[in-house]
Write an enzyme that holds these catalytic residues in place. Structure first.
Site, PDB file in Angstrom:
ATOM      1  N   ASP A  88       0.858  -1.186   0.000  1.00 16.46           N
ATOM      2  CA  ASP A  88       0.000   0.000   0.000  1.00 16.46           C
ATOM      3  C   ASP A  88       0.886   1.225   0.000  1.00 16.46           C
ATOM      4  O   ASP A  88       1.796   1.320   0.825  1.00 16.46           O
ATOM      5  CB  ASP A  88      -0.922   0.034   1.217  1.00 16.46           C
ATOM      6  CG  ASP A  88      -1.955   1.144   1.083  1.00 16.46           C
ATOM      7  OD1 ASP A  88      -2.730   1.131   0.107  1.00 16.46           O
ATOM      8  OD2 ASP A  88      -1.956   2.059   1.925  1.00 16.46           O
ATOM      9  N   ASP A 516     -22.792  33.739  19.123  1.00 12.28           N
ATOM     10  CA  ASP A 516     -23.783  32.776  19.612  1.00 12.28           C
ATOM     11  C   ASP A 516     -25.009  33.539  20.113  1.00 12.28           C
ATOM     12  O   ASP A 516     -25.019  34.754  20.214  1.00 12.28           O
ATOM     13  CB  ASP A 516     -23.175  31.908  20.723  1.00 12.28           C
ATOM     14  CG  ASP A 516     -23.745  30.481  20.705  1.00 12.28           C
ATOM     15  OD1 ASP A 516     -22.974  29.519  20.882  1.00 12.28           O
ATOM     16  OD2 ASP A 516     -24.973  30.359  20.482  1.00 12.28           O
ATOM     17  N   GLY A 541     -26.000  36.909  18.577  1.00 18.08           N
ATOM     18  CA  GLY A 541     -26.806  36.890  17.357  1.00 18.08           C
ATOM     19  C   GLY A 541     -27.213  35.483  17.000  1.00 18.08           C
ATOM     20  O   GLY A 541     -26.758  34.517  17.603  1.00 18.08           O
ATOM     21  N   ASP A 542     -28.051  35.392  15.977  1.00 12.94           N
ATOM     22  CA  ASP A 542     -28.539  34.098  15.493  1.00 12.94           C
ATOM     23  C   ASP A 542     -27.941  33.873  14.108  1.00 12.94           C
ATOM     24  O   ASP A 542     -28.263  34.621  13.170  1.00 12.94           O
ATOM     25  CB  ASP A 542     -30.084  34.133  15.418  1.00 12.94           C
ATOM     26  CG  ASP A 542     -30.656  32.801  14.932  1.00 12.94           C
ATOM     27  OD1 ASP A 542     -31.830  32.521  15.214  1.00 12.94           O
ATOM     28  OD2 ASP A 542     -29.915  32.048  14.257  1.00 12.94           O
ATOM     29  N   PHE A 543     -27.062  32.854  13.987  1.00 12.37           N
ATOM     30  CA  PHE A 543     -26.346  32.751  12.705  1.00 12.37           C
ATOM     31  C   PHE A 543     -27.257  32.282  11.570  1.00 12.37           C
ATOM     32  O   PHE A 543     -26.846  32.231  10.426  1.00 12.37           O
ATOM     33  CB  PHE A 543     -25.101  31.883  12.811  1.00 12.37           C
ATOM     34  CG  PHE A 543     -25.262  30.515  13.433  1.00 12.37           C
ATOM     35  CD1 PHE A 543     -24.444  30.158  14.505  1.00 12.37           C
ATOM     36  CD2 PHE A 543     -26.194  29.591  12.988  1.00 12.37           C
ATOM     37  CE1 PHE A 543     -24.550  28.887  15.094  1.00 12.37           C
ATOM     38  CE2 PHE A 543     -26.316  28.342  13.562  1.00 12.37           C
ATOM     39  CZ  PHE A 543     -25.492  27.982  14.614  1.00 12.37           C
ATOM     40  N   ARG A 558     -19.041  21.122  15.576  1.00 15.75           N
ATOM     41  CA  ARG A 558     -20.203  20.335  15.997  1.00 15.75           C
ATOM     42  C   ARG A 558     -21.498  21.119  15.766  1.00 15.75           C
ATOM     43  O   ARG A 558     -22.398  21.138  16.592  1.00 15.75           O
ATOM     44  CB  ARG A 558     -20.097  19.946  17.479  1.00 15.75           C
ATOM     45  CG  ARG A 558     -18.868  19.124  17.799  1.00 15.75           C
ATOM     46  CD  ARG A 558     -18.767  18.800  19.265  1.00 15.75           C
ATOM     47  NE  ARG A 558     -19.766  17.810  19.670  1.00 15.75           N
ATOM     48  CZ  ARG A 558     -20.488  17.909  20.779  1.00 15.75           C
ATOM     49  NH1 ARG A 558     -20.394  18.978  21.535  1.00 15.75           N
ATOM     50  NH2 ARG A 558     -21.336  16.962  21.107  1.00 15.75           N
TER      51      ARG A 558
HETATM   52  C1  LIG Z   1       3.053   8.339  -5.561  1.00 17.23           C
HETATM   53  C2  LIG Z   1       2.772   7.409  -6.699  1.00 17.23           C
HETATM   54  C3  LIG Z   1       1.811   6.421  -6.585  1.00 17.23           C
HETATM   55  N1  LIG Z   1       1.568   5.598  -7.660  1.00 17.23           N
HETATM   56  C4  LIG Z   1       0.547   4.536  -7.585  1.00 17.23           C
HETATM   57  C5  LIG Z   1       1.074   3.218  -7.039  1.00 17.23           C
HETATM   58  C6  LIG Z   1      -0.191   2.521  -6.632  1.00 17.23           C
HETATM   59  O1  LIG Z   1      -0.713   1.837  -7.745  1.00 17.23           O
HETATM   60  C7  LIG Z   1      -1.116   3.664  -6.253  1.00 17.23           C
HETATM   61  C8  LIG Z   1      -1.298   3.689  -4.748  1.00 17.23           C
HETATM   62  O2  LIG Z   1      -2.510   3.050  -4.425  1.00 17.23           O
HETATM   63  P1  LIG Z   1      -2.537   1.661  -3.634  1.00 17.23           P
HETATM   64  O3  LIG Z   1      -3.812   1.599  -2.896  1.00 17.23           O
HETATM   65  O4  LIG Z   1      -1.295   1.492  -2.852  1.00 17.23           O
HETATM   66  O5  LIG Z   1      -2.475   0.569  -4.766  1.00 17.23           O
HETATM   67  P2  LIG Z   1      -3.597   0.312  -5.899  1.00 17.23           P
HETATM   68  O6  LIG Z   1      -4.927   0.774  -5.409  1.00 17.23           O
HETATM   69  O7  LIG Z   1      -3.108   0.896  -7.145  1.00 17.23           O
HETATM   70  O8  LIG Z   1      -3.574  -1.263  -6.037  1.00 17.23           O
HETATM   71  P3  LIG Z   1      -3.935  -2.284  -4.848  1.00 17.23           P
HETATM   72  O9  LIG Z   1      -4.644  -1.498  -3.795  1.00 17.23           O
HETATM   73  O10 LIG Z   1      -4.784  -3.294  -5.489  1.00 17.23           O
HETATM   74  O11 LIG Z   1      -2.631  -2.796  -4.382  1.00 17.23           O
HETATM   75  O12 LIG Z   1      -0.463   4.873  -6.650  1.00 17.23           O
HETATM   76  C9  LIG Z   1       2.256   5.730  -8.876  1.00 17.23           C
HETATM   77  O13 LIG Z   1       1.986   4.999  -9.806  1.00 17.23           O
HETATM   78  N2  LIG Z   1       3.203   6.701  -8.968  1.00 17.23           N
HETATM   79  C10 LIG Z   1       3.492   7.548  -7.946  1.00 17.23           C
HETATM   80  O14 LIG Z   1       4.358   8.420  -8.090  1.00 17.23           O
END
Ligand SMILES: Cc1cn([C@H]2C[C@H](O)[C@@H](COP(=O)(O)OP(=O)(O)OP(=O)(O)O)O2)c(=O)[nH]c1=O
Length: 649
Positions: A88, A516, A541-543, A558
């Protein structure tokens, strides 16, 4: 660390990439790895506020992506992989995590926040080694790490931004850019692994494989974060392969300034994992006897995916416990409310050695039996502690439950007891009718009370409750964003000025006008300001009806969640009319998860059936955009409230 050939070590193994990212596929293909692609079904909706650092969020998401595929394959593909790789990638700037933009405006928000700045790109990687056992059960060895790369953007003009956005490239990329393509034009420098930015830290991955397959140390002594798992139901108990209760992770920083390899002592994986983030059980690992992992033994998952109920058919303890916790929830709340209302915590404050139940009963003018039951219940809830029948406050009650504690929530608790509780006693009618039961509940309550609270008393009690929340959340909201470009703010519905105090403390150049209702403003002297400088002023006041005080930043804490759509439109239109381009709007609310599955705090609040509604950050962002405010920053504070800063276009 010397790097050895590793890709060949995987030949003959069933390697699975749990990613739909074409970039990751290309990187691993180019490295000569043979693998299958099985995109993960894991929804990337973990609550960012739960994580102490951005990389933990990326690593946990990578873990979940990989585990979901590892668990699904034996049933959907009828084969158990040897290795599943999840990843990720996130971009972080100004303390915000940027994932893939939801639309062009979001891409604009992201890219403009990156313009001219150095930011970080983190890729979390999870490697799941699947060990199939003779009884078809599968044990998973989970190894994870992260890589950080620094990237500096040039100052980007509006034309540059929109030309890049309109290319369409940002939409499927974290941070809204692709460094390997058109996005390369935006980048002044990269410090660290370039491929890590693209989406997969190949070098770090190879070093990790080296540790797994070439290292002389056995996997159980490995210094990477290795956790053994097997299928189970739904309880998180980590069973560490390390003799100690903490894991060590190789975090190989490739930015030149850092040493080539340094070990980061990690918090025990139990502190890092929240129950929803991973399902860990006491598997039959080498360390089953490890006293540190005194885990509840859970029924293993059969290869067909059903939880195998214990032979005697008894329901699983954990499931029963979960239901009982919910069943008893209202009793626990009422114990807290009653002990607070009867000033139990105040009575025990400042009494060295504590008091006996009889002494407490005498002071709160209650029966001995009732007092004993209440005190014991509070001990079970961690609100009191007892030693040889002497009762004392705990740190928790001292910090939040004493009437005069700096972060006292006692007034909020009394509000819940006197107002919210009666409303929730009519919840069934509320659900049937779809409208608030407030009038029915409170008119009944007020008739029941011996003396009707004067309108001033009830107003003060409400203000006290709001004051409590503002005191507990104020600093987190006031410090969520860089507000140095604003000189004047108007806190709409700012009540006692507690939030305004925090804003003036956090921003010396800012003055705040609390706007308020007259009845609220005239009672403000009951709530002393936290400091004497006169940068907090009050205007009555009343916003919804009156002209708003002029300011270059409007604060809505909130407020919106309580407004009907009609009132929302009136209020936001008035604010938009009062704003010139560049004016700010700072919103503080509970932001629901994008899939509206949590946090329960927000969804339970919605059961009050008020005329407003709870929203996710995206829903608030779109609502404000419809009134000309573009979201610049979102902050999940990890406190009771989240925050969003928008700028008038
Ligand atoms: C910062 C950056 C990210 N990216 C891409 C890489 C990843 O594909 C994406 C980040 O999202 P991710 O959620 O990490 O990956 P994805 O959704 O593409 O695939 P999956 O979740 O199925 O693994 O951004 C680039 O291609 N170039 C870049 O410079």
């Amino acid at each position: 660390m010397v790097l050895n050939p590793v890709i060949s070590k995987l030949s003959g193994k069933l390697v699975v990439l749990a990613s739909a990212s074409p970039r990751r596929l290309e990187i691993l293909n180019n490295a000569g790895l043979r693998f299958q692609v099985v995109p993960s079904w894991f929804k990337e909706t973990l609550d960012k506020g739960l994580f102490k650092a951005p990389h933990e969020y990326a690593v946990e998401t990578a873990r979940q992506k990989a585990l979901e595929v590892a668990r699904r394959m034996p049933f959907k593909h009828l084969k158990t992989p040897d290795i599943v790789i999840g990843a990720d990638t996130i971009v972080t700037v100004d303390g915000m995590i940027l994932e893939k933009p939801v639309d062009k405006d979001d891409a604009y928000r992201m890219l403009s926040s990156l313009s001219g700045k150095e930011h970080s790109v983190f890729t979390g990687v999870a490697i799941v080694l699947c060990h199939e056992k003779e009884n078809e059960e599968v044990d998973y060895q989970l190894i994870d790490f992260y890589e950080e790369t620094k990237v500096k953007f040039a100052d980007l003009s509006e034309n540059m931004l929109w030309e890049y956005i309109n290319s369409g490239e940002p939409m499927d990329k974290a941070g809204g850019y692709g460094i390997q393509a058109l996005g390369g034009m935006l980048v002044e420098y990269v410090h660290g692994d370039f491929l890590n930015v693209v989406g997969f830290p190949l070098n770090h991955f190879c070093k990790q494989l080296d540790l797994i397959y070439n290292s002389s140390i056995s996997s159980s002594d490995q210094e990477s974060s290795t956790v053994w798992l097997s299928h189970n139901g739904n309880h998180a108990t980590s069973n560490l392969t390390q003799p100690s209760s903490a894991n060590h992770t190789h975090h190989i920083q490739s930015s030149p300034s850092a040493s080539p390899v340094h070990k980061v002592k990690r918090k025990s994986s139990e502190t890092e994992l929240n129950e929803s983030s991973m399902t860990l059980v006491n598997s039959l690992s080498k360390h089953t006897g490890d006293k540190d992992s005194a885990n509840t033994k859970l029924p293993p998952m059969t290869s067909r995916g059903q939880v195998k109920e214990p032979e005697d058919g008894e329901p699983k303890k954990e499931d029963l416990q979960r239901i009982c916790d919910l069943l008893d929830g209202f009793r626990a709340s009422k114990a807290l409310f009653t002990a607070s209302k009867m000033c139990v915590f105040d009575v025990l404050h400042g009494r060295p050695g504590g008091l006996e139940a009889a002494q407490v009963a005498q002071e709160i003018k209650a029966s001995l039996k009732g007092t004993e039951c209440l005190l014991e219940a509070c001990v079970s809830l961690g609100l009191l502690r007892s030693k040889e029948r002497m009762y004392e406050n705990t740190d928790l009650s001292t910090r939040f439950l004493l009437s005069d504690a700096p972060f006292s929530l006692r007034s909020q608790i009394l509000h819940c007891n006197d107002t919210v509780w009666p409303i929730f006693s009519h919840l069934e009618s509320g659900v049937l009718e779809g409208v608030s039961q407030r009038d029915k509940a409170l008119s009944q309550t007020s008739k029941d009370q011996d003396t009707l609270h004067s309108s001033q008393d009830s107003k003060l009690r409400f203000m006290n409750a709001m004051h409590n929340i503002a005191k507990v959340t104020g600093k987190a909201i006031a410090t969520a964003f860089d507000l140095s470009s604003f000189r004047t703010a108007c806190d709409l519905g700012g009540c006692t000025g507690a939030m305004a105090d925090e804003f003036t403390k956090a921003h010396p150049g800012l003055s705040v006008t609390v706007f308020d209702l007259p009845t609220v403003v005239q009672l403000r002297e009951h709530f002393q300001p936290l400091h004497t400088d006169n940068r907090v002023s009050f205007v009555a006041g009343d916003f919804f009806k009156d002209d708003l005080p002029k300011a270059d930043l409007y604060i809505l804490a909130r407020i919106l969640h309580d407004c009907s759509d009609e009132k929302l439109d009136i209020l936001l239109s008035k604010i938009a009319d009062a704003c010139t381009p560049g004016c700010g709007l700072l919103l503080s609310e509970i932001f629901l998860d994008e899939d509206r599955k949590g946090p329960s705090r927000g969804l339970l609040q919605a059961l009050g059936m008020g005329e407003g509604k709870q929203r996710s950050a995206t829903e608030y962002s779109l609502l404000l955009k419809s009134h000309g405010f573009i979201t610049a920053h979102v902050r999940h504070t990890g406190n009771l409230l989240d925050a969003m800063l928008c700028i008038k276009a």
